[in-house]
Design an enzyme around this catalytic site. Sequence first.
Site, short mmCIF file in Angstrom:
data_model
loop_
_atom_site.label_atom_id
_atom_site.label_comp_id
_atom_site.label_asym_id
_atom_site.label_seq_id
_atom_site.Cartn_x
_atom_site.Cartn_y
_atom_site.Cartn_z
N TYR A 36 -16.63 45.16 38.95
CA TYR A 36 -16.41 45.84 37.59
C TYR A 36 -17.69 46.89 37.33
CZ TYR A 36 -19.37 42.11 35.25
OH TYR A 36 -20.00 41.16 34.59
N HIS A 70 -21.99 45.46 41.02
CA HIS A 70 -21.27 46.64 40.61
C HIS A 70 -21.45 47.71 41.73
CE1 HIS A 70 -21.59 45.03 36.58
NE2 HIS A 70 -22.71 44.78 36.54
#
Length: 313
Positions: free
Chosen positions: A241, A289
Amino acid sequence: MNLKLKVFVSLLCVTALYLLLGGSTSEYLQLQDTSRCACDKCLTENDPWLMQRLDKSVEPFLSANYNLSEDAFNWWKRLQLERRNYRTYNTTVDRLFQMFPPSPDLIESSPDRCRACAVVGNSGNLIGSHYGPLIDFHDVVIRMNTGRIKGYEADVGIKTTHRIMYPESAIDLDNSTHLVLFPFKIQDLEWLIKAFGTGFSGRSYMPVKSTIKANKDLVMVTNPGFMRYVHEIWLEKKGKYPSTGFMAVILALHICDEVHVFGYGADRDGNWSHYWEKLKDTKLKTGVHPGSNEYNIILQLAKQQKLKFYTGW
Ligand code: C5P
Protein backbone atom coordinates in the site's frame (compact mmCIF):
# COMPACT_ATOMS: atom_id res chain seq x y z
CA MET A 1 -10.24 34.87 -60.56
CA ASN A 2 -8.70 31.67 -61.81
CA LEU A 3 -9.15 28.43 -59.87
CA LYS A 4 -5.69 28.44 -58.26
CA LEU A 5 -6.23 31.96 -56.90
CA LYS A 6 -9.71 31.03 -55.63
CA VAL A 7 -8.30 28.04 -53.73
CA PHE A 8 -5.49 30.18 -52.31
CA VAL A 9 -7.88 32.93 -51.13
CA SER A 10 -10.25 30.37 -49.57
CA LEU A 11 -7.35 28.69 -47.76
CA LEU A 12 -6.20 32.08 -46.51
CA CYS A 13 -9.70 32.84 -45.18
CA VAL A 14 -10.00 29.47 -43.43
CA THR A 15 -6.55 29.89 -41.84
CA ALA A 16 -7.39 33.42 -40.67
CA LEU A 17 -10.69 32.23 -39.19
CA TYR A 18 -8.96 29.29 -37.49
CA LEU A 19 -6.27 31.53 -36.02
CA LEU A 20 -8.87 34.03 -34.87
CA LEU A 21 -11.05 31.40 -33.19
CA GLY A 22 -8.12 29.32 -31.95
CA GLY A 23 -6.47 32.35 -30.40
CA SER A 24 -9.58 33.51 -28.61
CA THR A 25 -10.44 29.99 -27.40
CA SER A 26 -7.07 29.46 -25.78
CA GLU A 27 -7.16 32.96 -24.30
CA TYR A 28 -10.58 32.16 -22.88
CA LEU A 29 -9.36 28.86 -21.38
CA GLN A 30 -6.33 30.62 -19.90
CA LEU A 31 -8.60 33.23 -18.37
CA GLN A 32 -10.82 30.53 -16.90
CA ASP A 33 -7.79 28.72 -15.55
CA THR A 34 -6.16 31.69 -13.84
CA SER A 35 -9.45 32.77 -12.35
CA ARG A 36 -9.74 29.57 -10.33
CA CYS A 37 -7.05 30.62 -7.86
CA ALA A 38 -4.72 33.51 -7.21
CA CYS A 39 -1.44 31.61 -7.75
CA ASP A 40 0.75 32.27 -10.80
CA LYS A 41 -0.39 28.89 -12.08
CA CYS A 42 -3.27 26.82 -10.66
CA LEU A 43 -3.36 23.03 -10.86
CA THR A 44 -5.39 22.88 -14.01
CA GLU A 45 -8.49 20.91 -14.81
CA ASN A 46 -7.84 21.05 -18.56
CA ASP A 47 -4.87 18.73 -18.40
CA PRO A 48 -5.41 15.27 -19.88
CA TRP A 49 -2.34 13.72 -18.19
CA LEU A 50 -3.42 14.88 -14.75
CA MET A 51 -7.11 14.27 -15.34
CA GLN A 52 -6.46 10.63 -16.17
CA ARG A 53 -5.32 10.14 -12.60
CA LEU A 54 -6.65 12.95 -10.42
CA ASP A 55 -10.18 11.94 -9.50
CA LYS A 56 -11.75 14.90 -7.78
CA SER A 57 -14.85 12.84 -6.97
CA VAL A 58 -12.90 10.86 -4.35
CA GLU A 59 -13.31 12.52 -0.94
CA PRO A 60 -9.90 12.89 0.73
CA PHE A 61 -11.42 13.03 4.23
CA LEU A 62 -14.13 11.26 6.15
CA SER A 63 -17.09 13.31 7.32
CA ALA A 64 -20.24 12.51 9.29
CA ASN A 65 -22.28 12.18 6.09
CA TYR A 66 -19.83 10.08 4.12
CA ASN A 67 -20.44 6.36 3.65
CA LEU A 68 -17.46 4.18 2.82
CA SER A 69 -18.44 1.41 0.43
CA GLU A 70 -18.14 -2.16 1.70
CA ASP A 71 -15.86 -2.84 -1.23
CA ALA A 72 -13.45 -0.10 -0.17
CA PHE A 73 -13.63 -1.34 3.43
CA ASN A 74 -12.66 -4.83 2.27
CA TRP A 75 -9.59 -3.39 0.50
CA TRP A 76 -8.64 -1.30 3.56
CA LYS A 77 -9.07 -4.12 6.08
CA ARG A 78 -6.24 -6.08 4.45
CA LEU A 79 -3.63 -3.33 5.04
CA GLN A 80 -3.02 -4.26 8.66
CA LEU A 81 -5.05 -7.45 8.86
CA GLU A 82 -8.25 -6.05 10.36
CA ARG A 83 -10.44 -8.86 11.67
CA ARG A 84 -13.52 -6.85 12.58
CA ASN A 85 -16.35 -6.22 10.16
CA TYR A 86 -17.87 -3.38 8.17
CA ARG A 87 -20.60 -2.83 10.78
CA THR A 88 -18.01 -2.29 13.52
CA TYR A 89 -16.17 0.14 11.24
CA ASN A 90 -19.37 2.13 10.69
CA THR A 91 -20.33 2.29 14.37
CA THR A 92 -16.79 3.39 15.26
CA VAL A 93 -16.91 6.17 12.64
CA ASP A 94 -20.28 7.28 14.07
CA ARG A 95 -18.68 7.54 17.52
CA LEU A 96 -15.75 9.43 16.02
CA PHE A 97 -17.96 12.16 14.65
CA GLN A 98 -19.73 12.63 17.98
CA MET A 99 -16.39 13.88 19.24
CA PHE A 100 -14.66 15.54 16.27
CA PRO A 101 -15.79 18.10 13.65
CA PRO A 102 -18.41 16.50 11.37
CA SER A 103 -16.68 17.90 8.31
CA PRO A 104 -12.98 18.60 7.72
CA ASP A 105 -11.58 22.10 8.18
CA LEU A 106 -10.62 22.68 4.54
CA ILE A 107 -9.69 25.91 2.79
CA GLU A 108 -12.07 26.21 -0.16
CA SER A 109 -10.62 27.19 -3.51
CA SER A 110 -11.28 30.77 -4.54
CA PRO A 111 -10.11 33.17 -7.27
CA ASP A 112 -8.94 35.44 -4.43
CA ARG A 113 -6.49 33.07 -2.81
CA CYS A 114 -3.57 30.85 -3.65
CA ARG A 115 -3.49 27.74 -1.52
CA ALA A 116 0.28 27.19 -1.70
CA CYS A 117 1.27 24.02 0.10
CA ALA A 118 4.61 22.61 1.20
CA VAL A 119 4.66 18.85 1.74
CA VAL A 120 7.62 17.90 3.89
CA GLY A 121 8.74 14.28 3.94
CA ASN A 122 11.35 12.94 6.33
CA SER A 123 14.28 12.22 3.99
CA GLY A 124 17.88 12.71 5.07
CA ASN A 125 18.36 14.85 1.95
CA LEU A 126 16.94 17.79 3.92
CA ILE A 127 20.15 18.03 5.92
CA GLY A 128 22.16 21.04 4.75
CA SER A 129 19.40 22.10 2.34
CA HIS A 130 18.61 25.49 3.97
CA TYR A 131 14.99 25.02 2.81
CA GLY A 132 13.62 26.24 6.18
CA PRO A 133 12.61 29.82 5.22
CA LEU A 134 11.22 28.63 1.87
CA ILE A 135 9.08 25.95 3.53
CA ASP A 136 7.78 28.45 6.11
CA PHE A 137 6.77 30.83 3.32
CA HIS A 138 3.89 28.49 2.31
CA ASP A 139 0.36 29.03 3.64
CA VAL A 140 -0.02 25.32 4.31
CA VAL A 141 2.89 23.24 5.64
CA ILE A 142 2.14 19.53 5.85
CA ARG A 143 4.58 17.41 7.88
CA MET A 144 4.34 13.80 8.83
CA ASN A 145 4.87 11.35 11.64
CA THR A 146 7.71 12.18 14.01
CA GLY A 147 9.47 14.60 11.62
CA ARG A 148 11.55 16.81 13.95
CA ILE A 149 11.80 20.58 13.96
CA LYS A 150 13.90 21.47 17.02
CA GLY A 151 17.54 21.63 16.01
CA TYR A 152 16.69 21.42 12.27
CA GLU A 153 14.94 24.77 11.75
CA ALA A 154 17.33 26.05 9.07
CA ASP A 155 16.67 23.01 6.87
CA VAL A 156 13.03 22.16 7.60
CA GLY A 157 11.47 25.40 8.91
CA ILE A 158 9.32 25.88 11.98
CA LYS A 159 5.78 26.16 10.65
CA THR A 160 3.36 23.22 10.68
CA THR A 161 -0.27 23.72 9.74
CA HIS A 162 -1.01 20.00 9.30
CA ARG A 163 0.68 16.94 10.74
CA ILE A 164 -0.17 13.54 9.33
CA MET A 165 0.11 10.66 11.76
CA TYR A 166 -1.18 7.27 12.80
CA PRO A 167 -1.21 5.99 16.39
CA GLU A 168 2.23 4.37 16.16
CA SER A 169 3.79 7.61 14.86
CA ALA A 170 1.82 10.11 16.94
CA ILE A 171 3.34 13.13 18.66
CA ASP A 172 1.78 16.03 20.61
CA LEU A 173 0.83 19.13 18.62
CA ASP A 174 0.30 22.80 19.36
CA ASN A 175 -3.14 24.33 19.37
CA SER A 176 -3.07 25.63 15.79
CA THR A 177 -1.90 22.49 13.97
CA HIS A 178 -4.37 20.16 12.27
CA LEU A 179 -4.01 16.54 13.31
CA VAL A 180 -4.54 14.50 10.14
CA LEU A 181 -5.06 10.85 11.01
CA PHE A 182 -4.20 8.23 8.42
CA PRO A 183 -6.15 5.23 9.74
CA PHE A 184 -4.98 1.74 8.77
CA LYS A 185 -7.31 -0.29 10.99
CA ILE A 186 -10.44 0.19 13.16
CA GLN A 187 -8.24 0.37 16.26
CA ASP A 188 -6.65 3.56 14.85
CA LEU A 189 -10.06 5.24 14.92
CA GLU A 190 -10.65 3.97 18.46
CA TRP A 191 -7.20 5.27 19.42
CA LEU A 192 -8.17 8.77 18.29
CA ILE A 193 -11.32 8.74 20.43
CA LYS A 194 -9.53 7.36 23.50
CA ALA A 195 -6.31 9.39 23.14
CA PHE A 196 -8.37 12.59 23.43
CA GLY A 197 -10.35 11.15 26.32
CA THR A 198 -9.59 8.66 29.06
CA GLY A 199 -6.50 7.26 27.36
CA PHE A 200 -5.81 4.33 25.04
CA SER A 201 -4.48 1.09 26.47
CA GLY A 202 -4.62 -1.26 23.46
CA ARG A 203 -1.62 -2.90 21.81
CA SER A 204 -0.18 -2.57 18.36
CA TYR A 205 2.93 -3.68 16.45
CA MET A 206 4.85 -1.06 18.43
CA PRO A 207 4.17 1.04 21.52
CA VAL A 208 1.41 3.59 21.11
CA LYS A 209 0.90 6.88 22.95
CA SER A 210 -1.94 6.59 25.44
CA THR A 211 -3.01 10.25 25.25
CA ILE A 212 -2.37 13.07 22.82
CA LYS A 213 -2.24 16.85 23.13
CA ALA A 214 -3.76 18.52 20.07
CA ASN A 215 -6.70 20.71 19.13
CA LYS A 216 -9.77 18.48 18.94
CA ASP A 217 -11.49 20.94 16.58
CA LEU A 218 -8.70 20.62 14.02
CA VAL A 219 -8.81 16.83 13.69
CA MET A 220 -9.23 15.42 10.18
CA VAL A 221 -9.41 11.75 9.25
CA THR A 222 -8.35 10.48 5.84
CA ASN A 223 -10.89 8.45 3.91
CA PRO A 224 -9.84 4.78 3.48
CA GLY A 225 -11.43 5.07 0.02
CA PHE A 226 -8.90 7.80 -0.80
CA MET A 227 -6.05 5.50 0.23
CA ARG A 228 -7.41 2.82 -2.07
CA TYR A 229 -7.67 5.30 -4.94
CA VAL A 230 -4.02 6.33 -4.43
CA HIS A 231 -2.98 2.67 -4.50
CA GLU A 232 -5.11 1.61 -7.46
CA ILE A 233 -5.04 4.66 -9.71
CA TRP A 234 -1.77 6.41 -8.90
CA LEU A 235 0.37 3.39 -8.04
CA GLU A 236 -1.45 0.96 -10.33
CA LYS A 237 -1.66 -1.46 -7.35
CA LYS A 238 2.11 -1.67 -6.95
CA GLY A 239 3.48 -2.48 -3.48
CA LYS A 240 1.39 -3.51 -0.50
CA TYR A 241 0.00 0.00 0.00
CA PRO A 242 1.16 3.60 -0.50
CA SER A 243 3.50 5.24 1.98
CA THR A 244 2.27 8.05 4.22
CA GLY A 245 4.45 10.44 2.26
CA PHE A 246 3.10 9.47 -1.15
CA MET A 247 -0.50 9.72 0.04
CA ALA A 248 0.38 13.14 1.45
CA VAL A 249 1.58 14.33 -1.99
CA ILE A 250 -1.62 13.16 -3.71
CA LEU A 251 -3.69 14.65 -0.90
CA ALA A 252 -1.96 17.98 -1.51
CA LEU A 253 -2.82 17.79 -5.24
CA HIS A 254 -6.46 17.51 -4.15
CA ILE A 255 -6.57 20.32 -1.59
CA CYS A 256 -3.97 22.86 -2.81
CA ASP A 257 -3.59 25.14 -5.82
CA GLU A 258 0.21 24.91 -5.85
CA VAL A 259 2.25 22.04 -4.40
CA HIS A 260 5.92 22.13 -3.39
CA VAL A 261 7.51 18.89 -2.24
CA PHE A 262 10.52 18.61 0.10
CA GLY A 263 12.20 15.75 1.94
CA TYR A 264 11.58 12.79 -0.39
CA GLY A 265 14.18 10.32 -1.56
CA ALA A 266 16.04 7.30 -0.27
CA ASP A 267 19.70 7.47 0.76
CA ARG A 268 22.42 6.07 -1.49
CA ASP A 269 21.81 2.54 -0.15
CA GLY A 270 18.12 2.77 -1.06
CA ASN A 271 16.89 3.19 2.52
CA TRP A 272 14.30 5.65 3.70
CA SER A 273 16.55 7.20 6.37
CA HIS A 274 15.48 10.25 8.38
CA TYR A 275 17.13 13.65 8.59
CA TRP A 276 17.32 13.60 12.37
CA GLU A 277 18.74 10.16 13.11
CA LYS A 278 21.27 7.58 12.07
CA LEU A 279 19.59 4.65 10.35
CA LYS A 280 19.19 1.68 12.70
CA ASP A 281 17.83 -0.92 10.30
CA THR A 282 20.29 -0.98 7.39
CA LYS A 283 18.00 -3.38 5.51
CA LEU A 284 14.99 -1.06 5.76
CA LYS A 285 14.79 -0.10 2.05
CA THR A 286 11.34 1.47 1.63
CA GLY A 287 9.46 -0.99 3.84
CA VAL A 288 6.28 -2.49 2.36
CA HIS A 289 5.87 0.54 0.10
CA PRO A 290 6.77 0.76 -3.59
CA GLY A 291 9.35 3.48 -2.90
CA SER A 292 10.91 3.73 -6.35
CA ASN A 293 7.52 3.78 -8.11
CA GLU A 294 6.38 6.51 -5.76
CA TYR A 295 9.56 8.50 -6.37
CA ASN A 296 9.21 8.17 -10.15
CA ILE A 297 5.64 9.42 -10.05
CA ILE A 298 6.74 12.46 -8.03
CA LEU A 299 9.46 13.07 -10.65
CA GLN A 300 6.89 12.73 -13.42
CA LEU A 301 4.52 15.15 -11.67
CA ALA A 302 7.41 17.60 -11.41
CA LYS A 303 8.23 17.15 -15.10
CA GLN A 304 4.61 17.83 -15.99
CA GLN A 305 4.80 20.92 -13.78
CA LYS A 306 2.03 19.73 -11.49
CA LEU A 307 4.28 20.23 -8.48
CA LYS A 308 7.72 21.56 -7.72
CA PHE A 309 10.14 19.00 -6.33
CA TYR A 310 13.05 20.09 -4.15
CA THR A 311 15.47 17.19 -4.10
CA GLY A 312 17.68 18.45 -1.29
CA TRP A 313 21.35 17.99 -0.82
O1 C5P B 1 9.74 7.51 7.67
P1 C5P B 1 8.45 8.22 7.61
O2 C5P B 1 7.33 7.31 7.17
O3 C5P B 1 8.09 8.94 8.84
O4 C5P B 1 8.61 9.31 6.45
C1 C5P B 1 7.50 10.00 5.92
C2 C5P B 1 7.47 9.84 4.42
O5 C5P B 1 8.57 10.51 3.82
C3 C5P B 1 7.59 8.40 3.93
O6 C5P B 1 6.31 7.79 3.97
C4 C5P B 1 8.16 8.56 2.54
O7 C5P B 1 7.13 8.80 1.60
C5 C5P B 1 9.00 9.82 2.66
N1 C5P B 1 10.44 9.53 2.84
C6 C5P B 1 11.26 9.52 1.70
N2 C5P B 1 12.61 9.32 1.84
C7 C5P B 1 13.16 9.11 3.03
C8 C5P B 1 12.35 9.08 4.19
C9 C5P B 1 10.99 9.29 4.05
O8 C5P B 1 10.79 9.71 0.58
N3 C5P B 1 14.49 8.94 3.12
